[in-house]
Write a protein that holds these residues in place. Structure first.
Motif, mmCIF file in Angstrom:
data_model
loop_
_atom_site.group_PDB
_atom_site.id
_atom_site.type_symbol
_atom_site.label_atom_id
_atom_site.label_comp_id
_atom_site.label_asym_id
_atom_site.label_seq_id
_atom_site.Cartn_x
_atom_site.Cartn_y
_atom_site.Cartn_z
ATOM 1 N N VAL A 3 26.220 -22.299 8.082
ATOM 2 C CA VAL A 3 25.188 -21.397 8.584
ATOM 3 C C VAL A 3 23.852 -22.130 8.522
ATOM 4 O O VAL A 3 23.439 -22.598 7.448
ATOM 5 N N ASP B 110 31.624 -11.387 1.194
ATOM 6 C CA ASP B 110 30.289 -10.831 1.377
ATOM 7 C C ASP B 110 30.364 -9.306 1.307
ATOM 8 O O ASP B 110 30.562 -8.766 0.234
ATOM 9 N N THR C 116 29.800 -22.539 3.470
ATOM 10 C CA THR C 116 30.565 -21.297 3.350
ATOM 11 C C THR C 116 31.866 -21.565 2.608
ATOM 12 O O THR C 116 32.299 -22.710 2.470
ATOM 13 N N LEU D 233 29.682 -16.308 3.289
ATOM 14 C CA LEU D 233 28.501 -17.138 3.033
ATOM 15 C C LEU D 233 28.089 -17.049 1.577
ATOM 16 O O LEU D 233 27.737 -18.055 0.956
ATOM 17 N N LEU E 83 19.910 -22.032 8.703
ATOM 18 C CA LEU E 83 18.756 -21.154 8.576
ATOM 19 C C LEU E 83 17.497 -21.881 9.017
ATOM 20 O O LEU E 83 17.293 -23.044 8.668
ATOM 21 N N CYS F 141 17.524 -11.822 12.529
ATOM 22 C CA CYS F 141 18.075 -10.665 11.819
ATOM 23 C C CYS F 141 16.936 -9.903 11.152
ATOM 24 O O CYS F 141 16.220 -10.461 10.314
ATOM 25 N N LEU G 135 23.688 -10.784 6.359
ATOM 26 C CA LEU G 135 25.107 -11.118 6.224
ATOM 27 C C LEU G 135 25.939 -10.423 7.300
ATOM 28 O O LEU G 135 26.890 -11.002 7.833
ATOM 29 N N LYS H 124 32.769 -24.247 8.389
ATOM 30 C CA LYS H 124 31.688 -23.531 9.065
ATOM 31 C C LYS H 124 30.411 -23.623 8.229
ATOM 32 O O LYS H 124 30.455 -23.522 7.005
ATOM 33 N N PHE I 291 29.876 -16.602 12.521
ATOM 34 C CA PHE I 291 29.391 -17.876 12.000
ATOM 35 C C PHE I 291 29.112 -18.884 13.120
ATOM 36 O O PHE I 291 29.684 -19.974 13.157
ATOM 37 N N PHE J 7 19.807 -19.136 12.458
ATOM 38 C CA PHE J 7 19.372 -17.786 12.148
ATOM 39 C C PHE J 7 17.981 -17.842 11.519
ATOM 40 O O PHE J 7 17.610 -18.825 10.877
ATOM 41 N N ILE K 29 25.700 -12.439 10.495
ATOM 42 C CA ILE K 29 26.485 -13.681 10.446
ATOM 43 C C ILE K 29 27.956 -13.395 10.741
ATOM 44 O O ILE K 29 28.604 -14.107 11.505
ATOM 45 N N HIS K 30 28.491 -12.334 10.127
ATOM 46 C CA HIS K 30 29.896 -11.987 10.367
ATOM 47 C C HIS K 30 30.093 -11.405 11.763
ATOM 48 O O HIS K 30 31.120 -11.674 12.408
#
Length: 268
Positions: free
Chosen positions: A249, A228, A106, A124, A251, A47, A55, A247, A63, A68, A58-59
């Protein structure tokens, strides 16, 4: 040999688009295939932008389980791991496996309306429950099924540890280390008078407890739920349940990443 596909998501600022072109060229020169969509066998999502773009990505990709990484061309860039002048270093560290994954929890809001319809929203950073058009709200709040209070004010925010440094921090909430798994409930402009009694500081909840919210419709204005950066308006909510989502995320973090060093560099 299996194709190694990397998906790039970016905003449309000139510096982000320039960084995207340069990154794509370097990745392709290193044997990767670059895509703007989430291919079935993509192994990483990059990103490019600020935290808002992160964000948004992610959406947009709902997710996904694949990791990411962020390249900061925005302002704060709290989620972003690298700067545009570190593209070669990023590719080298990624190809040689010199990184680790940071799993971020999340939060999920389940909305039930008067017609027994169910809607789910995942965030998130946070989920915010407030009145439409900035009208005050009255919310009957329970924790783990036990009634706690009738909150009156602009609304409440439920933040994850990852989101504790975002809107939650602006409201006076606490910064929480993302290695802790908890929800933080922070009031937004609470009324604390002889007529209305509301909690005025954050509440920390363990991951196995849920927050129940029943709005009181004393005016014609409805309820706005924000996850978010996304907003949803309802006029017939019977009940809202907020809890941890299943869910996660992931990183990509390099070996020198430290959460509190990041906090110091961004906030102090």
């Amino acid at each position: 040999m299996k194709n190694r596909i990397i998906t790039i998501h970016t905003n449309d600022t000139p510096v982000s688009l320039k960084t995207k072109r340069l990154l794509a060229k370097k990745l392709e020169g290193s044997g990767f295939i670059v895509s703007e969509s989430l291919e079935g066998d993509s192994e990483l999502i990059v990103c490019i932008g600020g935290d808002g773009t992160f964000l948004e990505g992610i959406h947009k990709f709902d997710f996904p389980k694949i990791p990411f990484i962020g390249i900061n061309t925005g302002h704060l860039g709290f989620f972003q791991e690298i700067n545009p002048n570190q593209l070669a270093d990023f590719i080298f560290h990624y190809k040689t496996g010199k990184y680790r994954l940071q799993a971020l929890s999340t939060v999920k809001a389940t909305v039930i309306n008067d017609n027994d319809e169910c809607f789910e929203h995942i965030g998130l950073n946070e989920i915010v429950i407030r009145g439409e058009l900035s009208h005050p709200v009255h919310l009957n709040i329970s924790i783990g099924g036990s009634f706690i209070e009738r909150f009156s004010g602009d609304g409440i925010l439920v933040a994850t540890p990852a989101g504790s440094t975002a809107y939650n921090y602006s409201l006076g909430g606490s910064i929480v280390d993302p290695r802790l798994k908890l929800m933080q409930v922070t009031p937004i402009a609470p009324m604390d008078t002889t007529a209305y009694r509301s909690f005025t500081s954050s509440i920390l909840l363990p991951c196995d407890l849920s927050l129940g919210v029943i709005p009181e419709y004393v005016t014609k204005h409805g309820i706005k739920i924000t996850t978010d950066h996304l907003e949803y308006n309802y006029n017939d909510i019977r009940h809202i349940n907020v809890e941890f989502s299943d869910k996660v995320v992931n990183l990509l973090r390099f070996e020198n990443y430290d959460f509190w060093t990041k906090v110091k560099s961004k906030f102090l």
